[in-house]
Design a protein around this motif. Structure first.
Motif, PDB file in Angstrom:
ATOM      1  N   THR A  13      -6.183  -3.606  -8.590  1.00 57.42           N
ATOM      2  CA  THR A  13      -5.789  -4.871  -7.444  1.00 57.42           C
ATOM      3  C   THR A  13      -5.852  -4.577  -6.094  1.00 57.42           C
ATOM      4  O   THR A  13      -6.980  -3.037  -6.553  1.00 57.42           O
TER       5      THR A  13
ATOM      6  N   ASP B 265      -3.161   3.645   1.192  1.00 60.29           N
ATOM      7  CA  ASP B 265      -2.029   3.742   0.704  1.00 60.29           C
ATOM      8  C   ASP B 265      -1.198   4.816  -0.168  1.00 60.29           C
ATOM      9  O   ASP B 265      -2.001   5.265  -0.629  1.00 60.29           O
TER      10      ASP B 265
ATOM     11  N   GLY C 230      -5.917  -2.640  -1.987  1.00 62.69           N
ATOM     12  CA  GLY C 230      -5.076  -1.548  -1.177  1.00 62.69           C
ATOM     13  C   GLY C 230      -5.824  -1.106  -0.533  1.00 62.69           C
ATOM     14  O   GLY C 230      -6.394  -1.723   0.177  1.00 62.69           O
TER      15      GLY C 230
ATOM     16  N   TYR D 255       1.673  -2.495  -6.885  1.00 63.12           N
ATOM     17  CA  TYR D 255       1.320  -1.044  -7.469  1.00 63.12           C
ATOM     18  C   TYR D 255       2.768  -0.433  -8.695  1.00 63.12           C
ATOM     19  O   TYR D 255       2.055  -0.365  -9.312  1.00 63.12           O
TER      20      TYR D 255
ATOM     21  N   GLN E 233       0.822   5.027  -2.233  1.00 65.17           N
ATOM     22  CA  GLN E 233       1.091   5.218  -4.054  1.00 65.17           C
ATOM     23  C   GLN E 233      -0.595   5.594  -4.476  1.00 65.17           C
ATOM     24  O   GLN E 233       0.047   5.480  -5.859  1.00 65.17           O
TER      25      GLN E 233
END
Length: 511
Positions: free
Chosen positions: A419, A425, A421, A408, A427
């Motif tokens: 990405t 999450d 995840g 992240y 983030q």
């Protein structure tokens, strides 16, 4: 800087405990490495071919990646201090063995002849002539080995052995640079202090040097060995994968267990590592419980049938498949799952998604040539990970592997633009990211539940009842908020877990 000092003050007791654990692990490892390396050198000092072979072998030992070695040791000797010490001994053998060998073979032959002329026996010559002359080089090898051990011992935290690695891993996981710095600085200072002490001993008279070095090594090592072999009270060991979410869940498990029986000693092993570490540790009964997800069970742990992978299979049916397969293939008990679905997600920046009108994973085909994905190794190798993006979505873009705790940060700083995840999450909220819609249903349902060996479950029916009270609780929004409180607001996982249980009336009067 203020945050650094505040963290140092608030965590000082944890830091002192971690430093002591680190010293014990390091010195026990050094003592064992000396007990192996020095006699080996004495054994082959007059046999050049054997000495060369052993030098090559100990050199090869140092080329083995530490994580690979730890992973290989877990199924054999379990988790905790033992595999950590074995790994550290392996790495320390080369400098101790070669230091001793070099010291003994570098003695002036005329001194050897003089000792023989005085009629000394082999043992007398070794003790009175060879060892004193070889001691500076031998101690230099010990010094090099100890510095290497102290630095490498931070990895012991990955398998529940404690030490300063706990601070480093926790800091990376929580994006808390102060904790990472504290662990790294403390480890470096330990290496400098012990290296300095041994350097001073190199310049001292032989008997004082040997006596002081023995005292430094034997006292902490003796305490560590005593603690390792003394009969321990029966405990319940609960481990969690890397990240705030498993940390929150294992703290919930601990609170729920203590509610039904406050006498139980519960030991938590947070940030334990990848799925394979935990599953192997559970199979070898080195841990008793850990939170696992239905999708991970069916995709990575058991041998599922084609029927179990059919698109649109209800979550309740997927859980039943996972439960039955774990029971039949591994004699494990999988308790009832929580409510939220912590499925995989493909994540990009919201600004990037808006600029290119990307809402689903299939929409990534528009910008496929410009994509650079940063994925953890597990996602790269899974059929419901990058391989699935290739087969089900026809995507084929540049990727690089990275630690899950860093991905992240990498996407936020622009080093990657895509990405993996999880839907809960924190983030995603913190960095203004967006989880793309899985419009072709690549990712299965991921409902979490406690996993344990059936023998443990049969012996502890109260624990089963206690943990099953979590079934059907915790929504995706609840979990994302709890992750946010730990990762961003820097609250402890234990306090966040207890607050949820208390406010949702799962914890209270019975305790």
């Amino acid at each position: 800087m203020n945050e650094f000092w505040q963290t140092l003050i608030s965590r000082r007791s944890d830091l002192m405990s971690a430093i002591w654990q680190h010293i014990q692990i390091s010195l026990v490892s050094l003592l064992i490495a000396m007990a192996i390396g020095i006699p080996l050198a004495l054994l082959v000092v007059r046999h050049h071919r054997a000495a060369n072979v052993l030098t090559q072998i100990t050199g090869v030992f140092q080329t083995i990646p530490s994580l690979a070695l730890l992973g290989l040791l877990i199924p054999i000797v379990g988790i905790g201090t033992v595999p950590a010490v074995i790994a550290l001994v392996v790495y320390a053998l080369l400098p101790i063995f070669t230091g001793t060998l070099t010291g003994l073979t570098g003695i002036d032959p005329s001194l050897e002849e003089a000792a023989d002329a005085f009629g000394m026996t082999r043992t007398e010559k070794l003790i009175r002539v060879e060892f004193p002359l070889a001691m500076p080089t031998l101690i230099a090898g010990i010094r090099q080995a100890l510095v290497m051990i102290i630095g490498t011992a931070t990895l012991a935290a990955l398998i529940g052995a404690g030490g300063l690695g706990d601070f480093i891993l926790l800091g990376i996981d929580r994006n808390n640079n102060s904790m990472t710095l504290i662990g790294a600085i403390a480890s470096a200072l330990l290496a400098i202090v012990f290296s300095g002490i041994i350097f001073i001993l190199q310049k001292s008279k032989l008997r004082y040097a040997v006596a002081t070095l023995a005292l430094i090594i034997l006292v902490p090592s003796g305490i560590g060995i005593y603690n390792a072999v003394q009969p321990a009270p029966q405990t319940i060991t609960i481990a969690g994968k890397m990240g705030s979410e498993p940390d929150i869940l294992i703290n919930m498990y601990k609170d729920m267990i203590h509610q039904v029986d406050p006498r139980d000693k519960v030991v938590l092993k947070p940030n334990f590592g990848q799925t394979v570490f935990l599953f192997n540790a559970l199979k070898s009964q080195q841990i008793d419980i850990y939170p696992e997800f239905t999708g991970t069970v069916l995709e990575s742990l058991v041998k599922p049938t084609k029927k179990q992978k059919e698109i649109g299979t209800p979550p309740t049916q997927l859980y039943q498949y996972a439960k039955n397969d774990l029971s039949q293939q591994f004699h494990m008990t999988y308790l009832k799952p929580m409510d939220y679905n912590n499925t995989y997600a493909v994540v990009i920046k919201k600004s990037y998604a808006d600029a290119h009108n990307i809402k689903t994973i299939a929409d990534l085909q528009k910008v496929e040539g410009n994509l650079l994905g940063g994925f953890d190794l597990e996602f790269l190798d899974r059929t419901d990970g990058y391989k699935g993006l290739q087969s089900k979505y026809g995507l084929n873009f540049k990727t690089q592997s990275m630690d899950p705790d860093l991905r992240y940060e990498a996407i936020n700083s622009g080093k990657i633009n895509l990405t993996d995840g999880y839907s809960t999450d924190s983030q995603i909220r913190q960095y203004r990211l967006v989880a793309l819609q899985d419009n072709r249903q690549l990712f299965p349902t991921y409902q979490g539940a406690p996993l344990m060996n059936t023998t443990f479950a049969n012996k502890n029916p109260k624990i089963i009842v206690a943990l099953n009270k979590l079934a059907g609780h915790i929504s995706e929004r609840d979990m994302q908020e709890m992750n946010y409180e730990v990762n961003v607001k820097q609250q402890s996982a234990a306090s966040v877990a207890k607050h949820y249980l208390t406010t949702h009336h799962l914890l209270g009067g019975a305790r």
